[in-house]
Enzyme design. Structure first.
Site, PDB file in Angstrom:
ATOM      1  N   ARG A  87     -27.149 -12.722 -29.521  1.00  0.00           N
ATOM      2  CA  ARG A  87     -28.323 -12.248 -28.764  1.00  0.00           C
ATOM      3  C   ARG A  87     -29.620 -12.871 -29.291  1.00  0.00           C
ATOM      4  O   ARG A  87     -30.595 -12.980 -28.555  1.00  0.00           O
ATOM      5  CB  ARG A  87     -28.370 -10.716 -28.794  1.00  0.00           C
TER       6      ARG A  87
ATOM      7  N   LYS B  53     -17.621 -11.699 -41.466  1.00  0.00           N
ATOM      8  CA  LYS B  53     -16.498 -11.106 -40.732  1.00  0.00           C
ATOM      9  C   LYS B  53     -15.279 -10.991 -41.643  1.00  0.00           C
ATOM     10  O   LYS B  53     -15.187 -11.660 -42.668  1.00  0.00           O
ATOM     11  CB  LYS B  53     -16.127 -12.004 -39.533  1.00  0.00           C
TER      12      LYS B  53
HETATM   13  N1  BES Z   1     -18.990 -13.613 -31.415  1.00  0.00           N
HETATM   14  C1  BES Z   1     -18.970 -12.230 -31.676  1.00  0.00           C
HETATM   15  C2  BES Z   1     -18.336 -11.403 -30.550  1.00  0.00           C
HETATM   16  C3  BES Z   1     -16.852 -11.543 -30.378  1.00  0.00           C
HETATM   17  C4  BES Z   1     -16.000 -10.643 -31.000  1.00  0.00           C
HETATM   18  C5  BES Z   1     -16.316 -12.501 -29.565  1.00  0.00           C
HETATM   19  C6  BES Z   1     -14.640 -10.743 -30.795  1.00  0.00           C
HETATM   20  C7  BES Z   1     -14.959 -12.613 -29.376  1.00  0.00           C
HETATM   21  C8  BES Z   1     -14.121 -11.719 -29.988  1.00  0.00           C
HETATM   22  C9  BES Z   1     -20.400 -11.711 -31.855  1.00  0.00           C
HETATM   23  O1  BES Z   1     -21.293 -12.616 -32.404  1.00  0.00           O
HETATM   24  C10 BES Z   1     -20.341 -10.561 -32.801  1.00  0.00           C
HETATM   25  O2  BES Z   1     -19.974 -10.765 -33.917  1.00  0.00           O
HETATM   26  N2  BES Z   1     -20.696  -9.388 -32.327  1.00  0.00           N
HETATM   27  C11 BES Z   1     -20.671  -8.223 -33.128  1.00  0.00           C
HETATM   28  C12 BES Z   1     -21.948  -7.462 -32.880  1.00  0.00           C
HETATM   29  C13 BES Z   1     -22.160  -6.306 -33.798  1.00  0.00           C
HETATM   30  C14 BES Z   1     -22.395  -6.785 -35.207  1.00  0.00           C
HETATM   31  C15 BES Z   1     -23.332  -5.518 -33.299  1.00  0.00           C
HETATM   32  C16 BES Z   1     -19.443  -7.407 -32.744  1.00  0.00           C
HETATM   33  O3  BES Z   1     -19.116  -7.351 -31.555  1.00  0.00           O
HETATM   34  O4  BES Z   1     -18.788  -6.877 -33.634  1.00  0.00           O
HETATM   35 MN    MN Z   2     -21.246 -12.607 -34.528  1.00  0.00          MN
END
Ligand code: BES
Ligand code: MN
Ligand code: ZN
Length: 489
Positions: free
Chosen positions: A345, A271
């Protein structure tokens, strides 16, 4: 904060501060206030006029009368009163009393139209949630704290209902506060092992069943999707299974699954700094499940409840899963890794498989900070609801309404399944830019099979960047009270 019930008239109660409610359309002061007004020679009315106090919902003012602080909170128009108005009014009123230095606060069971039980519950929830503070890492703790709330109900005929409501309000709010504490705790101090220890302690104190599976046991069960996420971390993963069995007849068996990623760095698909900043909250679903399990022995719903958490970190390292890797979930489904940051997921897939094959529940609800896309779609105040069973979705929407937590249903459009097709495996763990919250929901749906299932995406409301009426900046504990209301019904 200790909660007591007193059967006296408001103006007779011993306390440092009184909190009283006022409707916007009331032409004259309600009884309790009127008596206080007379006791102070009409001072009260004069102050309210001078302050131009209109009793709008959320408006607060105070004065000193009879050697005590009197906090007046607006309830808005009588016809629009709802439990949530009362929660917020109680929160604002008790906060004001606290800030004025009151240690013992008396509050009448504000408002009418709702039942005495609902009002008492709302009052206590508002007082506790609205004064929540996380001070574990502060040298200087707040000096002004309310040590006792005296819930005032003079009418003896309502005593039982009020006592029930108070008890329920306390149970709900303490469950949410436990979730908040866990989420606010930095990932360094809340590893999967710490989560498992918390679950074990809860079970010991409250007589819940508990089983913790370590990596080897999870491998034996075939949870390679879950273990794939754990592969990059030095922290060992833990699969947590808590059980609440009601004493009498049970109406159904429910599995609650909480996403328990104690820190989400994104993995090798790292990230950005901004995106990673709050990722200690990626176990908010797990925290909600622990809060709920803590509350069940006191709430005693006639439902068998299984709390399941696949707890792990998502870290980048030489042992981490790579984009392009293929993992096999517990039910045999193979998953190509399109992005290591879509880890939630993967952990939930195996938790769902475990629920279906080992718990065999009548229904499953999962709670997860699953997608940024849900935050884009619904913003920071709204939970995304998805389900393969509309009756279950309807019950959850109703529970959300009564808890004052906003749920909004998103459609599981079947045609979107093609968005996460894989060339080499059964599924891909990413679905591209379109409808990200929904494709994540559809991915989970694959693992629920025929079991009625609902999914709460709490990525938006799990954590607040600004103070809210019922929560200071930080973790909110969203989901806890909705699901407790749901189980209690
Ligand atoms: N934990 C994150 C989702 C999230 C994002 C929670 C912002 C709270 C605030 C999740 O694991 C994630 O990173 N999701 C990705 C999925 C994508 C790579 C398909 C996302 O939402 O960017
Ligand atoms: Mn994630
Ligand atoms: Zn995540």
């Amino acid at each position: 904060m200790k909660i007591a019930i007193v059967q006296e008239r408001l103006e007779d109660v011993t306390a440092d501060a009184l909190v009283v409610g006022l409707y916007a359309d009331d032409k004259k002061l309600p009884e309790g206030l009127a008596r206080l007004d007379r006791a102070t020679g009409g001072q009260m009315k004069r102050v309210l006029v001078a302050e131009r106090f209109k009793a709008k919902a959320g408006q607060v003012t105070h004065l000193h009368a009879d050697g005590r602080r009197v906090v007046v909170v607006g309830l808005g128009p009588r016809a629009e009163i709802a439990a949530e108005t009362l929660r917020r009014a109680a929160a604002a009123g008790v906060r004001r009393a606290r800030d004025l230095g009151a240690r013992v606060v008396a509050a009448e069971v504000l408002g009418e139209r709702l039942t005495a039980r609902q009002r008492a519950q709302a009052l206590v929830e508002g007082a506790l949630l609205g004064t929540y503070a996380f001070e574990r890492y502060k040298r200087e703790k707040a000096e002004r704290v309310v040590g006792e709330l005296r819930v005032v109900e003079a009418d003896a005929r309502r005593a039982r209902d009020v006592a029930d409501g108070v008890r329920r309000g306390e149970t709900f709010a303490r469950a949410a506060a436990l979730a908040r504490d866990l989420i606010n705790t930095p990932a360094k101090d809340l590893s999967p092992t710490d989560l498992a220890r918390t679950a074990t302690e809860l079970a010991k104190d409250r007589r819940l069943g508990v089983k913790i599976l370590d990596r080897a046991e999870c491998r034996k069960l075939g949870m390679d999707a879950f273990l794939g996420v754990a592969a990059g971390s030095d922290e060992p993963p833990k699969f947590i299974h808590l059980t609440y069995v009601p004493a009498g007849r049970k109406r159904k068996r429910v599995a609650l699954i909480g996403k328990g990623v104690t820190f989400d760095s994104g993995g090798l698909d790292l990230k950005t700094a901004d995106g990673m900043l709050h990722m200690k909250d990626d176990m908010a679903g797990a925290a909600a499940v622990l809060g709920i399990m803590q509350a069940l022995p006191a709430l005693r719903p006639p439902v068998e409840v299984h709390g399941l958490i696949a707890a792990t970190e998502n870290m980048p390292s030489g042992s981490a899963i790579r984009p392009g890797d293929v993992l096999r979930a517990m039910n045999g489904t193979t998953i190509e890794i399109g992005n290591t940051d879509a880890e939630g997921r993967l952990t939930l897939a195996d938790a769902l498989c475990y629920a279906v094959s080992h718990v065999k529940p009548d229904e499953i609800v999962d709670v997860a900070t699953l997608t940024g896309a849900c935050v884009v779609a619904l913003g920071p105040l709204c939970v995304g609801l998805m389900a393969n069973d509309q009756a279950l979705a309807g019950r959850l929407l109703k529970a959300g309404e009564s808890a004052g937590e906003r749920l909004w249903q998103l459609p599981l459009v079947d045609e979107y399944r093609e968005l996460f097709k894989s060339d080499v495996a059964d599924l891909n763990n990413t679905g591209g830019r379109h409808a990200g919250a929904i494709t994540a929901g559809l991915f989970l749906k694959e693992f629920a099979g025929k079991t009625p299932w609902a999914h709460l995406d709490i990525a938006g409301p799990a954590f607040t960047e600004k103070d809210l009426p019922l929560a200071p900046k930080g973790a909110t504990g969203v989901g806890v009270r909705t699901l407790l209301a749901y189980l209690a019904e």
